[in-house]
Design an enzyme around this catalytic site. Structure first.
Site, mmCIF file in Angstrom:
data_model
loop_
_atom_site.group_PDB
_atom_site.id
_atom_site.type_symbol
_atom_site.label_atom_id
_atom_site.label_comp_id
_atom_site.label_asym_id
_atom_site.label_seq_id
_atom_site.Cartn_x
_atom_site.Cartn_y
_atom_site.Cartn_z
ATOM 1 N N CYS A 189 75.434 -35.282 -5.794
ATOM 2 C CA CYS A 189 75.300 -33.899 -5.310
ATOM 3 C C CYS A 189 74.726 -33.972 -3.897
ATOM 4 C CB CYS A 189 74.383 -33.103 -6.229
ATOM 5 S SG CYS A 189 74.147 -31.400 -5.676
ATOM 6 N N CYS A 208 78.350 -26.795 -0.505
ATOM 7 C CA CYS A 208 78.478 -28.047 -1.258
ATOM 8 C C CYS A 208 78.518 -29.165 -0.223
ATOM 9 C CB CYS A 208 79.755 -28.044 -2.094
ATOM 10 S SG CYS A 208 80.043 -29.604 -2.943
HETATM 11 N N1 LIG Z 1 76.709 -26.860 -7.998
HETATM 12 C C1 LIG Z 1 76.107 -26.398 -6.733
HETATM 13 C C2 LIG Z 1 77.167 -26.344 -5.613
HETATM 14 C C3 LIG Z 1 77.733 -27.711 -5.336
HETATM 15 C C4 LIG Z 1 76.675 -28.613 -4.779
HETATM 16 C C5 LIG Z 1 77.003 -30.103 -4.800
HETATM 17 N N2 LIG Z 1 78.243 -30.513 -5.411
HETATM 18 C C6 LIG Z 1 76.883 -30.705 -3.409
HETATM 19 O O1 LIG Z 1 77.543 -31.716 -3.109
HETATM 20 O O2 LIG Z 1 76.072 -30.181 -2.614
HETATM 21 C C7 LIG Z 1 75.533 -24.990 -6.935
HETATM 22 O O3 LIG Z 1 76.116 -24.188 -7.656
HETATM 23 O O4 LIG Z 1 74.494 -24.706 -6.345
#
Ligand SMILES: N[C@H](CCC[C@H](N)C(=O)O)C(=O)O
Length: 250
Positions: free
Chosen positions: A191, A69
């Site tokens: 994200c 993340c």
């Molecule tokens: N939900 C994403 C993980 C968190 C990614 C996101 N919150 C970031 O800041 O990179 C997944 O399951 O692939």
């Protein structure tokens, strides 16, 4: 048991550290619940590691595991430095590999694992998508404007490709990104790894230089840059509050 709440670029997280590494999927779902819990996009648990400053476990709001993340890595680094678990420059182990991070006050920079293009020729819903892994899988579609984001379309693609879904548009040398996030199962306000995947495609298609300001739905910008074969994310992290959990987390 004290837990910390963090906000980074628009993603929000619950973070704590413990000595015992164990599965926390159920706890993650409880703590991340917007009404019955603290409310967050994810839970981050830091545990000791003999080689790196620490190891982390990352869980999405639905309790699912995720290898990486981007915004969470920046929040985790801020937390680790604040709690004396690491110095300002640190290296920690994630499910995607070793992440390097640098804390400078509330500005934190993370260096992701090298991005990997999985597929560049996906045609869906009249758009050409790239599937890029920036620690977790992201489908990236370049569009003229991100003013509209079809979440039903994004939901179908999320399950078809088991990936996070991103649309991105370049305007005045700034990249605007919207992301439907796997494991939150909705559009999030940001994200980090998704923004990195969008920047990567934009750079390879020569619509961006080696660095770029990227703005997600939250409006909180990140500076994205290429560093050799990796990508860096730089931006603000906010420690919003601490909370005392009545029950111990064993
Ligand atoms: N939900 C994403 C993980 C968190 C990614 C996101 N919150 C970031 O800041 O990179 C997944 O399951 O692939």
């Amino acid at each position: 048991m004290t837990i910390a709440k963090y906000s980074a670029n628009g993603n929000d997280f619950v973070i704590f550290h413990t000595f015992v590494k164990k599965e926390q999927n159920t706890l993650a779902k409880e703590l991340c619940h917007r009404q019955n819990g603290v409310g967050a996009d994810g839970l981050i648990v830091l545990v000791p590691h003999e080689k790196y400053d620490f190891e982390w476990q990352f869980y999405n709001a639905d309790g699912s595991d995720a290898a990486m993340c981007g915004n969470g890595s920046r929040a985790a680094a801020h937390y680790a430095y604040k709690h004396g678990l690491a110095s300002k420059s640190m290296r920690f182990l994630t499910g995607a590999g070793v992440i390097e991070a640098e804390v400078d006050g509330d500005i934190v920079t993370s260096e992701l694992t090298p991005p990997k293009i999985i597929n560049q020729d996906i045609e869906e819903f009249g758009k050409k998508w790239w599937l890029i892994d920036t620690g977790v899988p992201h489908l990236v579609g370049l569009v003229d404007t991100v003013d509209t984001f079809d979440l039903q379309e994004a939901r179908e693609l999320r399950y078809k490709f088991n990936a996070n879904i991103n649309i991105a548009a370049v305007k005045d040398n700034t990249l605007y990104v919207r992301t439907y996030e796997r494991g939150v199962e909705d559009e999030t306000l940001a994200c980090g790894t998704g923004m990195a995947a969008c920047f990567y495609r934009t750079n390879l298609e020569e619509k961006a230089g080696e660095s770029m300001v990227v703005i997600p739905t939250s409006g909180e910008k990140l500076e994205l840059a290429k560093k050799g074969n990796t990508l860096t994310l730089k931006g603000e992290v906010r420690h919003t509050f601490d909370a005392i959990m009545e029950r111990e987390i064993d």
